[in-house]
Design an enzyme around this catalytic site. Structure first.
Site, PDB file in Angstrom:
ATOM      1  N   LYS A 192     -18.912 -26.414 -21.701  1.00 13.64           N
ATOM      2  CA  LYS A 192     -19.568 -25.104 -21.820  1.00 13.64           C
ATOM      3  C   LYS A 192     -19.257 -24.481 -23.177  1.00 13.64           C
ATOM      4  CE  LYS A 192     -15.637 -22.997 -19.478  1.00 13.64           C
ATOM      5  NZ  LYS A 192     -15.109 -22.524 -18.201  1.00 13.64           N
ATOM      6  N   ARG A 251     -13.258 -13.277  -8.569  1.00 10.35           N
ATOM      7  CA  ARG A 251     -14.462 -13.101  -9.387  1.00 10.35           C
ATOM      8  C   ARG A 251     -15.630 -13.657  -8.562  1.00 10.35           C
ATOM      9  NH1 ARG A 251     -13.112 -15.557 -15.262  1.00 10.35           N
ATOM     10  NH2 ARG A 251     -13.484 -17.385 -13.962  1.00 10.35           N
ATOM     11  N   TYR A 255      -8.663  -5.875 -49.605  1.00 12.04           N
ATOM     12  CA  TYR A 255      -9.054  -4.640 -48.899  1.00 12.04           C
ATOM     13  C   TYR A 255      -7.840  -3.940 -48.301  1.00 12.04           C
ATOM     14  CZ  TYR A 255     -13.964  -6.068 -49.094  1.00 12.04           C
ATOM     15  OH  TYR A 255     -15.216  -6.429 -49.510  1.00 12.04           O
ATOM     16  N   MET A 279     -14.604 -11.339 -45.319  1.00 13.30           N
ATOM     17  CA  MET A 279     -15.701 -12.078 -44.694  1.00 13.30           C
ATOM     18  C   MET A 279     -15.830 -13.492 -45.268  1.00 13.30           C
ATOM     19  SD  MET A 279     -19.737 -11.094 -44.519  1.00 13.30           S
ATOM     20  CE  MET A 279     -19.469  -9.489 -43.815  1.00 13.30           C
TER      21      MET A 279
HETATM   22  C1  LIG Z   1     -13.987 -23.299 -17.939  1.00 14.44           C
HETATM   23  C2  LIG Z   1     -13.676 -23.791 -16.595  1.00 14.44           C
HETATM   24  C3  LIG Z   1     -12.777 -24.862 -16.423  1.00 14.44           C
HETATM   25  C4  LIG Z   1     -11.989 -25.447 -17.558  1.00 14.44           C
HETATM   26  O1  LIG Z   1     -10.902 -24.613 -17.853  1.00 14.44           O
HETATM   27  P1  LIG Z   1      -9.807 -25.025 -18.936  1.00 14.44           P
HETATM   28  O2  LIG Z   1      -8.776 -23.963 -18.799  1.00 14.44           O
HETATM   29  O3  LIG Z   1     -10.482 -24.975 -20.259  1.00 14.44           O
HETATM   30  O4  LIG Z   1      -9.352 -26.377 -18.577  1.00 14.44           O
HETATM   31  C5  LIG Z   1     -12.620 -25.355 -15.136  1.00 14.44           C
HETATM   32  N1  LIG Z   1     -13.272 -24.822 -14.087  1.00 14.44           N
HETATM   33  C6  LIG Z   1     -14.120 -23.787 -14.222  1.00 14.44           C
HETATM   34  C7  LIG Z   1     -14.820 -23.249 -13.025  1.00 14.44           C
HETATM   35  C8  LIG Z   1     -14.330 -23.234 -15.477  1.00 14.44           C
HETATM   36  O5  LIG Z   1     -15.164 -22.195 -15.601  1.00 14.44           O
END
Ligand SMILES: *Cc1c(COP(=O)(O)O)cnc(C)c1O
Length: 370
Positions: free
Chosen positions: A34, A132, A260, A314
């Site tokens: 993801k 959640r 800056y 930047m």
């Molecule tokens: C992102 C995610 C993972 C992976 O988590 P990590 O801490 O990066 O290993 C596993 N399960 C779900 C449901 C997630 O959203």
């Protein structure tokens, strides 16, 4: 040419995947890609992760990208779909969806894919304490029955809230809830129901609870998922080098301030380098005075740790060359994160976690494969 570069290292990704398999040898691996593979680029990482049993993404757009890149194994949508027409698309693209609330359950019951479709496997999300997404005790049993009766295969899944801290009391509570629910469902709904509990931190801290599928994310990319060990202590290799070059050399006179806000003042005449990278590339502006980079002397591959001086801007930042050979070359490579410093160290100096720095890289750096 301005050379802010993100180098992805496929060999490191594959090595890290093997570390997952070593720790949880009996579980299938859903490699989490993801957020554009935690900023590494889904296209860059997929070939290196081909030995995973599946991949997990957060949106249908990401799923489509993976399919277009030729991924033909399990493709999990970890937040499921967002409306009924997306449910149909998920079927069309052979996705296995999480079902975490009643609307998704209704869409799945109203439109059941063919018996041979990968979408016939759904991941039923059980809330064990993260609070959640997910069904509570009663509704998860109800949902499991309805889905099973409609012909679905089930993977019961939940997510840890504190797996990075192995002594946190909620971990045992979540493990206990998950295992008793899975046992109950196997007894009362189907003995064939699978389980999936562990993210990276849990693969390190609770590998005995791997069940059928583990879901590693950050450890594939070479960051440490736990708070008691560094990545190298876990035999994880950083899958990304974030680098730039020295673009100018200067001497700051004693008493003069740099950048800056004039945040840093030279106490004595100090040789510094301007480095062509900044927050416009994804290097965090908020780093503390402890932050450093590595300058690489191409003549002998020696690495020199150089502190950042003044505010990150930047497009550039300033580093202190006090410990570096006098005749260091103008175009020397500067490592922002990679082997040293590790992205986890930079994250500590920025008051965040490696995950965020990796995901926040901008589109500007050049992207290459090692
Ligand atoms: C992102 C995610 C993972 C992976 O988590 P990590 O801490 O990066 O290993 C596993 N399960 C779900 C449901 C997630 O959203």
């Amino acid at each position: 040419m301005r050379k802010a570069t993100v180098t992805i290292k496929p060999a490191a990704l594959t090595h890290n995947l093997m570390q997952v398999k070593k720790r949880t040898p009996h579980a299938k691996v859903l490699a989490m890609v993801k957020a554009n593979a935690y900023g590494h680029g889904i296209k860059a990482v997929l070939p290196a992760l081909k030995q995973a049993d599946g991949i997990g993404v957060a949106s249908f757009t990401e799923a489509l990208e993976a399919r277009n890149l030729g991924w033909n194994k399990t493709l999990g949508l970890i937040e499921g779909v967002f409306n009924a027409s997306e449910w149909q698309q998920a079927i069309d693209y052979d996705c296995s969806c999480v079902i975490h609330h009643t609307p998704q359950l209704d869409w799945a019951l109203a439109n059941v894919p063919d018996a041979t479709s990968p979408a016939r496997t759904v991941w039923l999300k059980y809330n064990t304490g993260m609070n959640r997404l997910g069904f509570d005790d009663e509704s998860v049993i109800q949902a499991a029955k309805l889905l099973y009766d409609a012909g679905y295969q089930l993977v019961l899944t939940t997510h840890f809230a504190n797996a990075d801290d192995r002594n946190h009391p909620l971990n045992t509570v979540q493990i206990q809830r998950f295992s008793s629910m899975l046992e109950y469902l196997r007894e009362h709904v189907s003995s064939d129901i699978k389980g999936s509990l562990c993210n990276s931190a849990a693969i390190i801290n609770f590998p005995e609870h791997a069940y059928d599928w583990v879901r590693p994310g950050i450890m594939l990319y070479g960051s440490s998922p736990v708070n008691h060990k560094r990545a190298d202590e876990l035999n994880l290799r950083s899958a990304m080098d974030f680098s730039a070059q020295i673009m100018a050399l200067q001497t700051i006179k004693a008493g003069d301030a740099v950048g800056y806000g004039s945040r840093w003042t030279a106490l004595q005449d100090t040789k510094v380098a301007l480095v062509s990278i900044g927050y416009g590339d994804g290097y965090p502006r908020v780093v503390s005075d402890e932050a450093y980079v590595s300058v690489v002397d191409s003549r002998d591959e020696q690495n020199y740790h150089c502190p950042i001086r003044g505010r990150v801007a930047m497009d550039m930042l300033v580093i202190d060359l006090s410990g570096v050979p006098e005749d260091i070359a103008l175009d020397s490579e500067v490592m922002l994160w990679g082997t040293t410093p590790h992205v986890d160290e930079v994250a500590t100096h920025a008051g965040t976690i490696g995950y965020e720095l990796l995901c926040r890289l901008s589109a500007r750096p050049l992207r290459v494969l090692a």
